[in-house]
Every structure is written in structure tokens, then in C-alpha cells.
Motif scaffolding. Structure first.
Motif, mmCIF file in Angstrom:
data_model
loop_
_atom_site.group_PDB
_atom_site.id
_atom_site.type_symbol
_atom_site.label_atom_id
_atom_site.label_comp_id
_atom_site.label_asym_id
_atom_site.label_seq_id
_atom_site.Cartn_x
_atom_site.Cartn_y
_atom_site.Cartn_z
ATOM 1 N N UNK A 164 0.827 -1.210 0.000
ATOM 2 C CA UNK A 164 0.000 0.000 0.000
ATOM 3 C C UNK A 164 0.859 1.258 0.000
ATOM 4 N N UNK A 165 1.992 1.219 0.710
ATOM 5 C CA UNK A 165 2.846 2.401 0.797
ATOM 6 C C UNK A 165 3.455 2.779 -0.549
ATOM 7 N N UNK A 166 3.543 1.809 -1.459
ATOM 8 C CA UNK A 166 4.074 2.085 -2.787
ATOM 9 C C UNK A 166 2.971 2.429 -3.788
ATOM 10 N N UNK A 167 1.742 2.450 -3.315
ATOM 11 C CA UNK A 167 0.625 2.805 -4.179
ATOM 12 C C UNK A 167 0.292 1.750 -5.206
ATOM 13 N N UNK A 168 0.558 0.496 -4.871
ATOM 14 C CA UNK A 168 0.292 -0.609 -5.787
ATOM 15 C C UNK A 168 -0.974 -1.336 -5.352
ATOM 16 N N UNK A 169 -1.896 -1.541 -6.284
ATOM 17 C CA UNK A 169 -3.097 -2.300 -5.987
ATOM 18 C C UNK A 169 -2.768 -3.797 -6.036
ATOM 19 N N UNK A 170 -3.341 -4.592 -5.127
ATOM 20 C CA UNK A 170 -3.071 -6.037 -5.146
ATOM 21 C C UNK A 170 -3.326 -6.696 -6.494
ATOM 22 N N UNK A 171 -4.313 -6.186 -7.236
ATOM 23 C CA UNK A 171 -4.628 -6.767 -8.538
ATOM 24 C C UNK A 171 -3.541 -6.489 -9.579
#
Length: 282
Positions: A164-171
Motif C-alpha cells: 500500500x505504501x508504494x501505491x500498488x493495488x493487489x490486482x
């Protein structure tokens, strides 16, 4: 072919030398003695099987899991001190490297099995720290995809908070991590005979991760008898054969289940077959 592959992946230890090999407890104690002598660790306690809880002079604590270190040692017992020193060195490098490399471009996929998930969950439960700490996706009923930050000194699995801290969505993770892996690995080769028994060769670390590279797993690349079957005994060993090739299957199983083969970074000792663009238990 059978003799060649057995020789390629087998490790031999003479019976005389084997008598002096340290058991898990002795290996853990050797690590404890070394880490106190060579680092700022002021106390190190063996809490479980190959599990070391360390306290630093500044009051911080950490836990080392020596499963992989011990498997590396079994593969090359003469390098005991070198192996222990390398794992101790990683203690000081890990934090610095992870902070420096905490970027989207350094996220890579790592394949683990249910045994690993259960083992870490059990350890976390004993330490009263809750559930499995890292984000993962199921590849099938046996294999899981974990995501990690690849650094020069270590591979750090990522909890949801880091993602989340890197702004990446799990999908996005699977596609992103595969793209990063392709950029990281200089070459991906198929060694051996793709129609009978072959091995995937990449960088010696992430071979198993290429199970998620769907475009690779075609009959054009692996013209085997029947469906494509893979065995992934270690993260750096992917052996490929065919579901209807009885002789080759027997050879591969002998390699994977040979008790003399100590896999340093084990994944699974069972096979997986390619069905409808998915890996299922063979």
C-alpha cells in the motif's frame, strides 16, 4: 539423459565426512555463538527448530529463521563458517538494502507452498504476533505467490502495508512483478531436451517464479508427450517433462525424491500439470 540430470542436481557427501555433519540444534548453536561475537546482538536464544530470537544492544529484537541456511550447509558442509558468516552479514545489510530498494521496480514474485505458509503461521502464533504476515495469492491448492523486494543482499517478503505504501493495488502485483522479473533476469533458457526432460535456467534464484509466465508454457516450447508437467523442488530448480512419458517421469521423480539431494530453498516435492492454462496438482 537420466545419468546426466542425476549428476547435474545430485550432491554427494562421503560416509566418513557425513559422520561429522552438525544436526539442526548444533548448527543453531553455532550460529548463536557467531552472531553474538560478530554483531551488536547481546543475546540470542534458540526458541524453536532453527529459530533464533535476538536482542540488540540498542534494545531492538529480531528473529532469524535458519531453515535455508541449514539446507545450504547440508549441500556443502565444508563451507559451514562461510554460510554462517553470509547469513550474519545479511542481518546488517538487509535493513539498509530494503529501504534503498523499496520501489515498485524491485517487486518480484516468489513461489512458496502450503508447508511454508503453515510453518511461518505457526511461528507467528508461538510469538503471539498473529496471522501470516505477508501478502500472498494462491497459484493453486498447493502453491502460493508471495511478493518481495529484491535487494543485493536479501529477498524481503512484503506485507500489505508495504504494498500500500508504494501505491500498488493487489490486482496489479502479478503483472507488475512478472515485468520486473523479466527486466531483472538477463536470460531465460531451456536446457536439456524439451521433448523429454528439460530444465528452466534463469539466474539461479527465480526459476520457480516463471511458473506465472503463462506465455512460456506452450507445447511449442515444450513438445512433450501428453501435457506439460513440472517439478519444482527448489526455487532455482524447475524440471519439465510430459504427463504421458513414463520413463522420463520416473527419472524426474528419482531426482526430486533422492534423499541425497538437499534442496537449499525448497518449494514442493510433488508435480504440477498444465491444464487449461493453469497449474494443478499432478
Amino acid at each position: 539423459m537420466k545419468i546426466f540430470i542425476l549428476a547435474f542436481v545430485s550432491f554427494f557427501i562421503s560416509s566418513a565426512f557425513a559422520e561429522s555433519i552438525l544436526n539442526e540444534s548444533a548448527f543453531a548453536q553455532r550460529y548463536v555463538n557467531a552472531v553474538i561475537t560478530k554483531t551488536e546482538v547481546v543475546s540470542a536464544d534458540i526458541k524453536g527448530r532453527l529459530e533464533i530470537e535476538m536482542t540488540y544492544s540498542g534494545g531492538g529484537t529480531s528473529t532469524a529463521y535458519l531453515d535455508n541456511a541449514y539446507m545450504n550447509y547440508l549441500s556443502d558442509p565444508k563451507e559451514l563458517d562461510v554460510i554462517i558468516d553470509s547469513y550474519i552479514s545479511a542481518l546488517t545489510k538487509n535493513t539498509i538494502d530494503v529501504k534503498a530498494n523499496m520501489e515498485k521496480a524491485h517487486i518480484v514474485p516468489v513461489i512458496k507452498d502450503t508447508g511454508y505458509i503453515n510453518h511461518i503461521t505457526e511461528l507467528m502464533s508461538k510469538n503471539k504476533e498473529g496471522e501470516f504476515p505477508f501478502f500472498y495469492e494462491k497459484l493453486n491448492d498447493v502453491l502460493y505467490i508471495l511478493y518481495a523486494i529484491d535487494t543485493p543482499s536479501s529477498i524481503k517478503f512484503m506485507p500489505k502495508e508495504d504494498i500500500a505504501s508504494l501505491g500498488v493495488e493487489p490486482t496489479e502485483l502479478r503483472e507488475l512483478s512478472l515485468s520486473n522479473l523479466m527486466n531483472t533476469v538477463e536470460s531465460l533458457q531451456i536446457k536439456g531436451d524439451p521433448s523429454t526432460i528439460s530444465m528452466l535456467v534463469a539466474d539461479g534464484t527465480y526459476e520457480a517464479s516463471f511458473l506465472i509466465y503463462d506465455a512460456l508454457w506452450s507445447k511449442e516450447n515444450f513438445p512433450v508427450k501428453g501435457d506439460i508437467v513440472v517439478y519444482v523442488p527448489s526455487r532455482d530448480i524447475v524440471i519439465v517433462t510430459g504427463s504421458e512419458d513414463v520413463e522420463s517421469l520416473e527419472t524426474v521423480r528419482e531426482i526430486v525424491h533422492n534423499p541425497d539431494n538437499h534442496w537449499p530453498h525448497p518449494v514442493s516435492n510433488i508435480g504440477f500439470i498444465r491444464k487449461a492454462d493453469k497449474w494443478v496438482k499432478f
